[in-house]
Design a protein around this motif. Structure first.
Motif, PDB file in Angstrom:
ATOM      1  N   GLU B 268       0.819  -1.212   0.000  1.00  0.00           N
ATOM      2  CA  GLU B 268       0.000   0.000   0.000  1.00  0.00           C
ATOM      3  C   GLU B 268       0.853   1.263   0.000  1.00  0.00           C
ATOM      4  N   ASP B 315      -3.426   9.106   4.029  1.00  0.00           N
ATOM      5  CA  ASP B 315      -2.969   8.063   3.100  1.00  0.00           C
ATOM      6  C   ASP B 315      -2.022   7.064   3.754  1.00  0.00           C
ATOM      7  N   THR B 318      -3.825   4.138   5.275  1.00  0.00           N
ATOM      8  CA  THR B 318      -4.956   3.607   4.506  1.00  0.00           C
ATOM      9  C   THR B 318      -4.580   2.325   3.767  1.00  0.00           C
ATOM     10  N   TYR B 320      -5.675   0.576   0.768  1.00  0.00           N
ATOM     11  CA  TYR B 320      -6.526   0.881  -0.380  1.00  0.00           C
ATOM     12  C   TYR B 320      -7.270  -0.345  -0.894  1.00  0.00           C
ATOM     13  N   ASP B 322      -6.819  -1.604  -3.599  1.00  0.00           N
ATOM     14  CA  ASP B 322      -7.196  -1.114  -4.923  1.00  0.00           C
ATOM     15  C   ASP B 322      -5.894  -0.704  -5.639  1.00  0.00           C
TER      16      ASP B 322
END
Lengths: 424, 424
Positions: B268, B315, B318, B320, B322
């Protein structure tokens, strides 16, 4: 307590937790020599500060007498030259233990060339909550340090001055060895609210070891959001099988019950196979009564000797911690196993038999941390196991089981070494 | 829910718990051959009942479409011939694994003649709570069985019919192999109150493995009185060191992020040493953007390529799941380690370097279950580790850490064998 006082305790514990976290990373990679150096220096400081420690202890003893503590509690609290020397020797023994941290537990290569090593690391931060014995301060602090863990200690109010005098030696030794002095911290208040706060600090404290009476353990179990290494009871059994050697049975039962009656590994219930009631039980009962033990039995046991009084259902689940033993006659090893798994506390249970298959059946099926063949239940102890020292005994199955020594105070991580491998 | 309904669920769960406890002792001593026999028979039954399983799955799929489940959820739910065959093969692979139960982990003699063996035993009863993938029914049931543990399964409501069709095969296989059919049980209702009840059953269930989204894990963590093997997040990092090989960095970063973006081992955050921003980062950024990844960076990263958008503080914490990656420039390996220990989730983190001392520093100081040198974070998987299969990945340090395979589903006991020894 006022809201302000509650706020102050919360702030104090938060500080203490932040200090612990900061020290934990540094301690986790500290060389073995540095940790041992701190332990040996602490031993030397305990010896050179013996008078100071005894003066602090005298305050606790005076307060304890005034409060009317029982003579056994006062004995646990008392420190003299010999007990301080024993603490110092304990620290030196812990320095001698192998360092578990960094040990490669296993290592293997994968077909893609990755090398995977499972390596011991400290758990992180350990909380120890104890009652009147001030020597736990030194033992628990030292075991935590050796295993690379930061310790947060919470001693009993009765031993407040003694524990702090011992702590002073530990902290000075940490500084002399160049380690953060916050590697071992003691909660500086006897306010119970501090314990309540401690039990919620699951982001800081990895495990808590409660050491004390059943009331303390029950309270901590109820309140804690943090995993515990604990035992609540030590309801230990000896089962005398139909293939038991009489002489072994006699001496192991007397030792298991009577060597020390107040420890968790003391035998509380004797199970006897019906086939050897006539041949074995009379002699065992005589030995126990001669040794000063009171006996409570089921109907078949009572029939053997009139000095045995009837047991009630409650007896099978009671940890007497006293010179009292309950006796029950069973039909076979399976009935013994079922009784132990139903009424026992998963601590330490023993079979006396010369039959190998029966012994293995018992050792396999009894769901206890320590399953013993032909030896006293009182061997349930980290020192007797060769672990050097223990911070406690766990009857849980998660992570640690049985005596909790430095190895059980570690976790592990995987180190995966590659040369650019990608997963297909 | 009425009081009567609550009562009924409580009674049902109590029954289920008693059945589990009763089966646990028998399963804990079941021979390896018998457990493997049940696994192989279950594989055969899955194959011969493929049509029945697909019919049950069709009901779940129809209900799911009607409920408007997303296409990715429907894909997780869907079973076809290939997926049933994969489940059967999975069971056969678990049958091939070595049986951890009974393994003598270590054994030693004491000076008094006592022999002490540390022997692996099952944990007892494992609860598995999962969401839409019906194949977890077979995997989790089989891993529990192989490790001698009774399983209590709680599947998602979406996969209710599919999971029960799979369960029927498992239960029939247990009976064919002569094991109690309650060795694997499934909670027969999708009522959430049953999960609430399950999480209080600490006298029956030894550990719970929650498998699913963050919402499920958070709820279970909050409510459970039972220890968990779990990971909440997989915020995995790759640190490209000043001594990184550019080609290795390029392919490992792209694989770590883009091979599969929705798994917990996906990268990430990329940390890059300032000394190689000019030489390495441009090429890595190009590769990532070509692979379809969005990039968010700190100011220094953004300066490298205008296609990188500014990252916010949020961020760094986080996951994601994704095709998005955050990028931060750091001064040295210590800054990278601190960032990872602060923002990471103690799951899997990687360094790319050719410098041995820097690599060891990173592997020692990053406080994560899996610390990787020069290889993709996506290797964080029990199968890739050679464990055969995993029931989940744990980011906790207690008992299990990293991939949880059959070995991590065991505890141990001590067998102490003597010849009449008493403790002096």
């Amino acid at each position: 307590m006022t809201a302000q006082e509650a706020q102050d305790i919360k702030a104090m514990m938060t500080d203490l937790g932040q200090n612990a976290k900061a020290a934990a990373l540094e301690l986790s990679v500290a060389p073995t020599e540095q940790k041992n150096d701190a332990l040996l220096k602490a031993a030397a400081l305990l010896r050179s500060h013996t008078d100071k420690i005894k003066q602090a202890n005298a305050k606790d003893m005076a307060a304890g007498e005034q409060k009317g503590l029982s003579s056994s509690l006062l004995d646990r609290l008392m420190l003299d030259d010999a007990r301080v020397e024993a603490m110092a020797k304990g620290l030196e023994a812990i320095a001698q233990l192998p360092d578990p941290v960094g040990e490669v537990m296993s290592q293997w290569d994968r077909p893609n060339g990755l090398n995977i090593a499972r390596v011991r690391v400290p758990l992180g931060v350990i909380g120890i909550i104890y009652e009147s014995r001030p020597n736990v301060t030194a033992d628990a602090g030292a075991l935590s340090l050796k295993s690379g863990n930061v310790a947060i200690l919470r001693g009993g109010s009765e031993s407040f001055h003694s524990s702090h005098a011992i702590m002073d030696c530990l902290v000075e030794a940490l500084e002399q060895a160049g380690l953060p002095k916050t590697c071992i911290q003691m909660i500086p208040t006897t306010d119970r609210a501090a314990v309540g706060e401690m039990l919620t600090m699951s982001d800081v404290i990895d495990v808590i070891v409660p050491r004390g009476g059943k009331g303390l353990i029950e309270r901590i179990t109820r309140e804690s959001k943090i995993p515990l290494f604990k035992h609540l009871d030590g309801i230990c059994h000896i089962y005398v099988d139909e293939a038991a050697d009489l002489e072994k049975a006699r001496k192991v039962v007397v030792n298991g019950k009577m060597r020390r009656t107040g420890i968790c590994g003391a035998t509380e219930t004797l199970l006897v196979n019906r086939a050897v009631v006539d041949s074995h039980l009379g002699a065992i009962v005589n030995d126990l009564i001669e040794a000063g033990c009171q006996l409570r039995g089921d109907a078949e046991a009572c029939a053997v000797d009139s000095r045995i009084t009837p047991a009630t259902e409650e007896d099978w689940g009671t940890e007497y911690l006293d010179a009292i033993l309950s006796i029950k006659v069973v039909g076979d090893v399976n009935e013994a196993v079922n009784h132990i798994n139903t009424y026992g506390s998963h601590h330490t249970d023993c079979i006396i038999t010369e039959d190998g298959a029966t012994a293995e059946n018992f050792l396999n099926r009894v769901d206890s941390a320590i399953c013993v063949l032909n030896a006293s239940t009182q061997f349930a102890d980290g020192g007797e196991f060769g672990m050097g020292a223990e911070i406690g005994i766990s009857t849980g199955k998660m992570h640690a089981r049985g005596p909790v020594g430095v190895e059980q105070l570690t976790s592990f991580k995987y180190k995966v070494r590659g040369d650019g491998q990608c997963r297909p």
